[in-house]
Design a protein around this motif. Structure first.
Motif, short mmCIF file in Angstrom:
data_model
loop_
_atom_site.label_atom_id
_atom_site.label_comp_id
_atom_site.label_asym_id
_atom_site.label_seq_id
_atom_site.Cartn_x
_atom_site.Cartn_y
_atom_site.Cartn_z
N LEU A 32 -4.88 -11.60 -7.05
CA LEU A 32 -4.51 -13.03 -6.86
C LEU A 32 -3.71 -12.90 -5.50
O LEU A 32 -3.75 -14.08 -4.81
CB LEU A 32 -3.76 -13.56 -8.10
N GLY A 33 -3.06 -12.15 -5.14
CA GLY A 33 -2.37 -11.82 -3.91
C GLY A 33 -3.13 -11.61 -2.79
O GLY A 33 -2.82 -11.70 -1.67
N GLY A 34 -4.44 -11.24 -3.15
CA GLY A 34 -5.53 -10.84 -1.84
C GLY A 34 -5.23 -9.60 -1.50
O GLY A 34 -5.73 -9.30 -0.29
N GLU A 35 -4.53 -8.74 -2.00
CA GLU A 35 -4.20 -7.37 -1.55
C GLU A 35 -5.46 -6.49 -2.20
O GLU A 35 -4.97 -5.72 -3.03
CB GLU A 35 -2.96 -6.68 -1.98
N LEU A 36 -6.60 -6.29 -1.61
CA LEU A 36 -7.58 -5.64 -2.38
C LEU A 36 -7.57 -4.21 -1.94
O LEU A 36 -8.21 -3.65 -2.77
CB LEU A 36 -9.02 -6.09 -1.55
N ASN A 37 -6.80 -3.88 -1.03
CA ASN A 37 -6.60 -2.34 -0.77
C ASN A 37 -5.64 -1.74 -1.98
O ASN A 37 -6.04 -0.53 -2.21
CB ASN A 37 -5.89 -2.09 0.61
N ARG A 38 -4.82 -2.63 -2.60
CA ARG A 38 -4.10 -2.20 -3.69
C ARG A 38 -4.78 -1.90 -4.67
O ARG A 38 -4.86 -0.98 -5.87
CB ARG A 38 -2.82 -2.92 -3.91
N VAL A 39 -5.81 -3.00 -4.90
CA VAL A 39 -7.02 -3.05 -6.13
C VAL A 39 -7.70 -1.59 -5.95
O VAL A 39 -8.02 -0.81 -6.89
CB VAL A 39 -7.76 -4.12 -5.89
N ALA A 40 -8.30 -1.20 -4.81
CA ALA A 40 -8.88 -0.14 -4.54
C ALA A 40 -8.24 1.24 -4.82
O ALA A 40 -8.98 2.08 -5.61
CB ALA A 40 -9.49 -0.01 -2.91
N GLN A 41 -7.02 1.13 -4.58
CA GLN A 41 -6.10 2.47 -4.98
C GLN A 41 -6.15 2.61 -6.54
O GLN A 41 -6.10 3.71 -7.18
CB GLN A 41 -4.73 2.18 -4.50
N GLN A 42 -5.78 1.26 -6.94
CA GLN A 42 -5.58 1.47 -8.63
C GLN A 42 -6.95 2.08 -9.09
O GLN A 42 -7.03 2.54 -10.18
CB GLN A 42 -5.41 0.12 -9.14
N LEU A 43 -8.22 1.51 -8.67
CA LEU A 43 -9.48 2.01 -9.11
C LEU A 43 -9.33 3.57 -8.68
O LEU A 43 -9.93 4.29 -9.76
CB LEU A 43 -10.69 1.23 -8.40
N ILE A 44 -9.01 3.93 -7.81
CA ILE A 44 -9.08 5.51 -7.38
C ILE A 44 -8.32 6.17 -8.28
O ILE A 44 -8.56 7.27 -8.89
CB ILE A 44 -8.79 5.68 -5.97
N PHE A 45 -7.08 5.64 -8.88
CA PHE A 45 -6.49 6.47 -9.88
C PHE A 45 -7.00 6.46 -11.44
O PHE A 45 -6.89 7.42 -11.68
CB PHE A 45 -4.87 5.49 -9.93
N ILE A 46 -7.47 5.36 -11.54
CA ILE A 46 -8.61 5.18 -12.84
C ILE A 46 -9.43 6.13 -12.89
O ILE A 46 -10.05 7.09 -13.87
CB ILE A 46 -8.93 4.08 -13.12
N LEU A 47 -10.24 6.28 -11.66
CA LEU A 47 -11.50 7.33 -11.50
C LEU A 47 -10.93 8.70 -11.57
O LEU A 47 -11.54 9.52 -12.14
CB LEU A 47 -12.14 6.82 -10.37
N SER A 48 -9.69 9.00 -10.97
CA SER A 48 -9.24 10.38 -10.95
C SER A 48 -9.08 10.94 -12.42
O SER A 48 -8.96 11.95 -12.85
CB SER A 48 -8.05 10.55 -10.07
N ALA A 49 -8.40 9.85 -13.02
CA ALA A 49 -7.98 10.21 -14.43
C ALA A 49 -9.27 10.32 -15.65
O ALA A 49 -9.28 11.30 -16.31
CB ALA A 49 -7.08 9.07 -15.22
N MET A 53 0.94 -1.30 0.02
CA MET A 53 -0.20 0.05 0.05
C MET A 53 0.82 1.11 -0.10
O MET A 53 1.98 1.44 0.92
CB MET A 53 -0.96 -0.14 1.26
N LEU A 54 0.58 2.20 -0.88
CA LEU A 54 1.16 3.54 -0.95
C LEU A 54 1.11 4.35 0.11
O LEU A 54 0.12 4.37 1.01
CB LEU A 54 0.79 4.17 -2.12
N PRO A 55 1.82 5.12 0.82
CA PRO A 55 1.82 5.83 2.04
C PRO A 55 0.84 7.01 1.43
O PRO A 55 0.59 7.18 0.32
CB PRO A 55 3.01 6.64 2.18
N ILE A 56 -0.08 7.47 2.62
CA ILE A 56 -0.88 8.38 2.06
C ILE A 56 -0.52 9.69 1.24
O ILE A 56 -1.03 10.04 0.45
CB ILE A 56 -1.37 8.82 3.45
#
Length: 111
Positions: free
Chosen positions: A75-92, A1-4
């Motif tokens: 696949l790695g079970g890191e759903l918080n990273r998936v949520a971050q990627q979705l937010i990046f896509i939405l912001s773009a 997870m990226l720092p805030i």
């Protein structure tokens, strides 16, 4: 997870890049249309709409990296990273959409 701080800076950067691609492309395309004796306002509307997808790709740095990131994190079970990627896509997406809306407002046109 990226720092805030890094997360928000990346989110804002994606938004601004997508906004800039649409605004810059449409405005300069309108100048080019003027020099080639085409209707510049119509060209700007058309270009703003066509540049939306390319603005997303430019802001995200390539779609394959984003898709690969989804695969690895789901696949790695890191759903918080998936949520971050979705937010990046939405912001773009919102940046590209705002750019198109600003061009439409600027020339008072509907697509």
């Amino acid at each position: 997870m990226l720092p805030i701080g890094e997360f928000w800076s990346t989110t804002i950067l994606n938004f601004c890049i997508a906004l800039g691609v649409v605004l810059g492309g449409a405005l300069l395309g309108g100048v080019g249309a003027f020099f080639t004796n085409q209707p510049p306002l119509y060209a700007m509307l058309k270009l703003a709409d066509q540049l939306k997808i390319w603005a997303l790709v430019a802001a995200l740095g390539g779609t394959f990296d984003t898709i690969k990131s989804f695969e690895l994190h789901i696949l790695g079970g890191e759903l918080n990273r998936v949520a971050q990627q979705l937010i990046f896509i939405l912001s773009a997406f919102f940046g590209a959409h705002l750019g198109t809306a600003l061009i439409q407002w600027l020339i008072q046109g509907d697509m």
